[in-house]
Design an enzyme around this catalytic site. Structure first.
Site, PDB file in Angstrom:
ATOM      1  N   GLU A  62       4.420   8.866   3.785  1.00  0.00           N
ATOM      2  CA  GLU A  62       4.083   9.986   4.707  1.00  0.00           C
ATOM      3  C   GLU A  62       4.680  11.196   4.666  1.00  0.00           C
ATOM      4  O   GLU A  62       4.182  12.234   4.956  1.00  0.00           O
ATOM      5  CB  GLU A  62       4.367   9.326   6.145  1.00  0.00           C
ATOM      6  CG  GLU A  62       3.271   8.142   6.391  1.00  0.00           C
ATOM      7  CD  GLU A  62       4.070   6.752   5.952  1.00  0.00           C
ATOM      8  OE1 GLU A  62       5.010   6.736   5.205  1.00  0.00           O
ATOM      9  OE2 GLU A  62       3.697   5.754   6.564  1.00  0.00           O
ATOM     10  N   GLY A  83       1.134   2.989   6.240  1.00  0.00           N
ATOM     11  CA  GLY A  83       0.820   1.919   7.081  1.00  0.00           C
ATOM     12  C   GLY A  83       0.368   0.521   6.410  1.00  0.00           C
ATOM     13  O   GLY A  83       0.765  -0.570   7.065  1.00  0.00           O
ATOM     14  N   ALA A 103      -2.553   4.197   6.412  1.00  0.00           N
ATOM     15  CA  ALA A 103      -3.663   4.518   7.475  1.00  0.00           C
ATOM     16  C   ALA A 103      -4.597   5.501   6.691  1.00  0.00           C
ATOM     17  O   ALA A 103      -4.224   6.061   5.785  1.00  0.00           O
ATOM     18  CB  ALA A 103      -2.653   5.231   8.729  1.00  0.00           C
ATOM     19  N   GLU A 120       3.815  -1.106   6.014  1.00  0.00           N
ATOM     20  CA  GLU A 120       4.310  -1.523   7.385  1.00  0.00           C
ATOM     21  C   GLU A 120       3.409  -2.580   8.004  1.00  0.00           C
ATOM     22  O   GLU A 120       3.894  -3.539   8.601  1.00  0.00           O
ATOM     23  CB  GLU A 120       3.815  -0.084   8.519  1.00  0.00           C
ATOM     24  CG  GLU A 120       4.771   0.907   8.070  1.00  0.00           C
ATOM     25  CD  GLU A 120       4.314   2.383   9.007  1.00  0.00           C
ATOM     26  OE1 GLU A 120       3.245   2.631   8.864  1.00  0.00           O
ATOM     27  OE2 GLU A 120       5.314   2.832   9.539  1.00  0.00           O
TER      28      GLU A 120
HETATM   29  N1  CO8 Z   1      -6.612   7.269   3.527  1.00  0.00           N
HETATM   30  C1  CO8 Z   1      -7.760   7.466   3.251  1.00  0.00           C
HETATM   31  N2  CO8 Z   1      -8.371   7.524   1.929  1.00  0.00           N
HETATM   32  C2  CO8 Z   1      -7.719   6.947   1.140  1.00  0.00           C
HETATM   33  C3  CO8 Z   1      -6.144   6.645   1.110  1.00  0.00           C
HETATM   34  C4  CO8 Z   1      -5.691   6.666   2.860  1.00  0.00           C
HETATM   35  N3  CO8 Z   1      -4.441   6.325   3.036  1.00  0.00           N
HETATM   36  N4  CO8 Z   1      -5.872   6.100   0.300  1.00  0.00           N
HETATM   37  C5  CO8 Z   1      -6.646   6.288  -0.634  1.00  0.00           C
HETATM   38  N5  CO8 Z   1      -7.929   6.701  -0.198  1.00  0.00           N
HETATM   39  C6  CO8 Z   1      -9.044   7.063  -0.849  1.00  0.00           C
HETATM   40  C7  CO8 Z   1      -9.149   8.202  -1.772  1.00  0.00           C
HETATM   41  O1  CO8 Z   1      -9.472   9.433  -0.860  1.00  0.00           O
HETATM   42  C8  CO8 Z   1     -10.173   8.117  -2.861  1.00  0.00           C
HETATM   43  O2  CO8 Z   1     -11.355   8.153  -1.953  1.00  0.00           O
HETATM   44  P1  CO8 Z   1     -12.533   9.321  -2.821  1.00  0.00           P
HETATM   45  O3  CO8 Z   1     -12.701   8.294  -4.072  1.00  0.00           O
HETATM   46  O4  CO8 Z   1     -13.771   9.324  -1.670  1.00  0.00           O
HETATM   47  O5  CO8 Z   1     -11.892  10.380  -3.057  1.00  0.00           O
HETATM   48  C9  CO8 Z   1     -10.064   6.429  -2.921  1.00  0.00           C
HETATM   49  O6  CO8 Z   1      -9.323   5.880  -1.896  1.00  0.00           O
HETATM   50  C10 CO8 Z   1      -9.398   6.147  -4.064  1.00  0.00           C
HETATM   51  O7  CO8 Z   1      -8.204   6.831  -4.200  1.00  0.00           O
HETATM   52  P2  CO8 Z   1      -7.600   7.643  -5.414  1.00  0.00           P
HETATM   53  O8  CO8 Z   1      -8.896   8.262  -5.883  1.00  0.00           O
HETATM   54  O9  CO8 Z   1      -6.531   8.513  -4.976  1.00  0.00           O
HETATM   55  O10 CO8 Z   1      -7.014   6.630  -6.381  1.00  0.00           O
HETATM   56  P3  CO8 Z   1      -5.792   6.688  -7.334  1.00  0.00           P
HETATM   57  O11 CO8 Z   1      -5.420   5.527  -7.879  1.00  0.00           O
HETATM   58  O12 CO8 Z   1      -5.861   7.871  -8.171  1.00  0.00           O
HETATM   59  O13 CO8 Z   1      -4.225   6.823  -6.391  1.00  0.00           O
HETATM   60  C11 CO8 Z   1      -2.900   6.475  -4.702  1.00  0.00           C
HETATM   61  C12 CO8 Z   1      -3.896   5.753  -5.566  1.00  0.00           C
HETATM   62  C13 CO8 Z   1      -1.666   6.631  -5.423  1.00  0.00           C
HETATM   63  C14 CO8 Z   1      -2.738   5.088  -3.494  1.00  0.00           C
HETATM   64  C15 CO8 Z   1      -3.546   7.269  -3.548  1.00  0.00           C
HETATM   65  O14 CO8 Z   1      -4.924   7.071  -3.276  1.00  0.00           O
HETATM   66  C16 CO8 Z   1      -2.831   8.013  -2.397  1.00  0.00           C
HETATM   67  O15 CO8 Z   1      -1.654   8.417  -2.740  1.00  0.00           O
HETATM   68  N6  CO8 Z   1      -3.362   7.424  -1.279  1.00  0.00           N
HETATM   69  C17 CO8 Z   1      -2.566   7.957  -0.156  1.00  0.00           C
HETATM   70  C18 CO8 Z   1      -1.116   7.202   0.060  1.00  0.00           C
HETATM   71  C19 CO8 Z   1      -0.611   7.537   1.507  1.00  0.00           C
HETATM   72  O16 CO8 Z   1      -0.223   8.672   1.490  1.00  0.00           O
HETATM   73  N7  CO8 Z   1      -0.431   6.687   2.184  1.00  0.00           N
HETATM   74  C20 CO8 Z   1       0.043   6.779   3.709  1.00  0.00           C
HETATM   75  C21 CO8 Z   1      -0.792   7.166   4.751  1.00  0.00           C
HETATM   76  S1  CO8 Z   1      -0.440   7.924   6.265  1.00  0.00           S
HETATM   77  C22 CO8 Z   1       0.125   6.490   6.846  1.00  0.00           C
HETATM   78  O17 CO8 Z   1       0.090   5.260   6.358  1.00  0.00           O
HETATM   79  C23 CO8 Z   1       0.746   6.674   8.208  1.00  0.00           C
HETATM   80  C24 CO8 Z   1       1.017   5.136   8.973  1.00  0.00           C
HETATM   81  C25 CO8 Z   1       1.162   5.364  10.438  1.00  0.00           C
HETATM   82  C26 CO8 Z   1       0.390   4.452  11.359  1.00  0.00           C
HETATM   83  C27 CO8 Z   1       0.635   4.745  12.754  1.00  0.00           C
HETATM   84  C28 CO8 Z   1      -0.267   3.901  13.516  1.00  0.00           C
HETATM   85  C29 CO8 Z   1       0.432   3.539  14.837  1.00  0.00           C
END
Ligand code: CO8
Length: 258
Positions: free
Chosen positions: A132, A109, A65, A112
């Site tokens: 998360e 998400g 998400a 999911e």
């Molecule tokens: N949300 C927003 N932006 C994101 C997300 C995300 N989940 N993941 C990556 N991005 C963005 C980064 O901020 C970055 O943007 P910018 O260039 O502007 O800084 C761009 O994507 C590229 O990402 P990275 O530079 O971090 O790329 P890497 O290759 O270094 O890393 C990863 C890749 C490991 C995937 C890393 O991006 C990461 O850890 N992302 C977050 C993963 C995460 O925590 N996911 C869980 C999110 S919470 C969730 O999903 C809750 C679900 C509940 C839903 C409920 C609905 C009912």
């Protein structure tokens, strides 16, 4: 229809939806999930479409998400809007088969949403996780439930409590994905599988999907009774008569989806 966060196309009878926010690794924001639900509505209503493939990019199916969209919401915000379940559940109510073709990250998400699909084909570079806990929260769109049913308590618990990611091989061993294919042939393979499904009797396919899903919702006795009754009902279809006649006559069946 014009979409900004997804790409939508058809390959014969297969509807292809590609998550397309490359700048955010396909993070699932409200706009994207609204478009995804709309695209599923359109394919579901289109009689020419028999199955749907949902995919992302080679780097990310979806990295979760959208954290930046969520971060400032208050408890009242998320409670009142029942954040954001209505849109997110749309895949699970689609009666046509939906195949997730996952390459790269399927996190939070993203994992999911993949698990909401009927099955997951994984590229060899796929990585699954529920990270998360790193954000001071927990899965909110079925992660603790569907992952546990898919791979069992030990692995699901470890993933949800530590944010450890699973690679494609472990995911296949654990039963999270049906198969692993080379990343560069993932979409072709997913479409081939979807085409195979589309070549079969659509009512039988829909009933088989409904019956497998029943296994997650009910007792074994109830599920087996449901299966038997729905199996009986196929004897009222032209496709069952055609399928069995074709077998007896040693020819290919010509299903009419009736
Ligand atoms: N949300 C927003 N932006 C994101 C997300 C995300 N989940 N993941 C990556 N991005 C963005 C980064 O901020 C970055 O943007 P910018 O260039 O502007 O800084 C761009 O994507 C590229 O990402 P990275 O530079 O971090 O790329 P890497 O290759 O270094 O890393 C990863 C890749 C490991 C995937 C890393 O991006 C990461 O850890 N992302 C977050 C993963 C995460 O925590 N996911 C869980 C999110 S919470 C969730 O999903 C809750 C679900 C509940 C839903 C409920 C609905 C009912």
């Amino acid at each position: 229809m014009a979409y900004e966060n997804i790409l939508v196309s058809t390959k014969g009878p297969v509807g292809l939806i590609t998550l397309n926010r490359p700048e955010a690794l396909n993070a699932l924001n409200k706009a994207l999930m609204t478009e995804l639900a709309e695209a599923i509505d359109v394919f579901e209503a289109d009689d020419a479409i028999g199955a749907i493939v949902l995919t992302g990019s080679e780097k990310a199916f979806a990295a979760g998400a959208d954290i930046k969209e969520m971060q400032s919401k208050s408890y009242m915000d998320v409670y009142k809007e029942d954040f954001i379940t209505a849109n997110w559940e749309r895949i699970t109510t689609c009666r046509k088969p939906v195949i997730a073709a996952v390459a790269g990250y399927a996190l939070g998400g993203g994992c999911e949403v993949a698990m909401m699909c009927d099955f997951i084909l994984a590229a060899d570079n796929a990585r699954f996780g529920q990270p998360e806990i790193n954000l001071g929260t927990l899965p909110g769109a079925g992660g603790t439930q569907r992952l546990t049913r898919a791979i069992g308590k030990a692995k699901a618990m470890e993933m949800c409590l530590t944010a450890r990611m699973m690679d494609a091989e472990e995911a296949e061993r654990a039963g999270l994905v049906s198969r692993i294919v080379p990343a560069d042939s993932l979409i072709d393979e997913a479409i081939k599988v979807a085409e195979r499904i589309c070549s079969l009797s659509r009512p039988s396919v829909m009933m088989a999907k409904e019956s497998v899903n029943k296994a997650f919702e009910t007792t074994l006795r109830e599920g087996i009774l449901f299966e038997r009754r729905i199996f009986h009902s196929t004897f009222s279809t032209e496709d069952q008569k055609e399928g069995m006649a074709a077998f007896a006559e040693k020819r290919k069946p010509q299903f009419k989806n009736r």
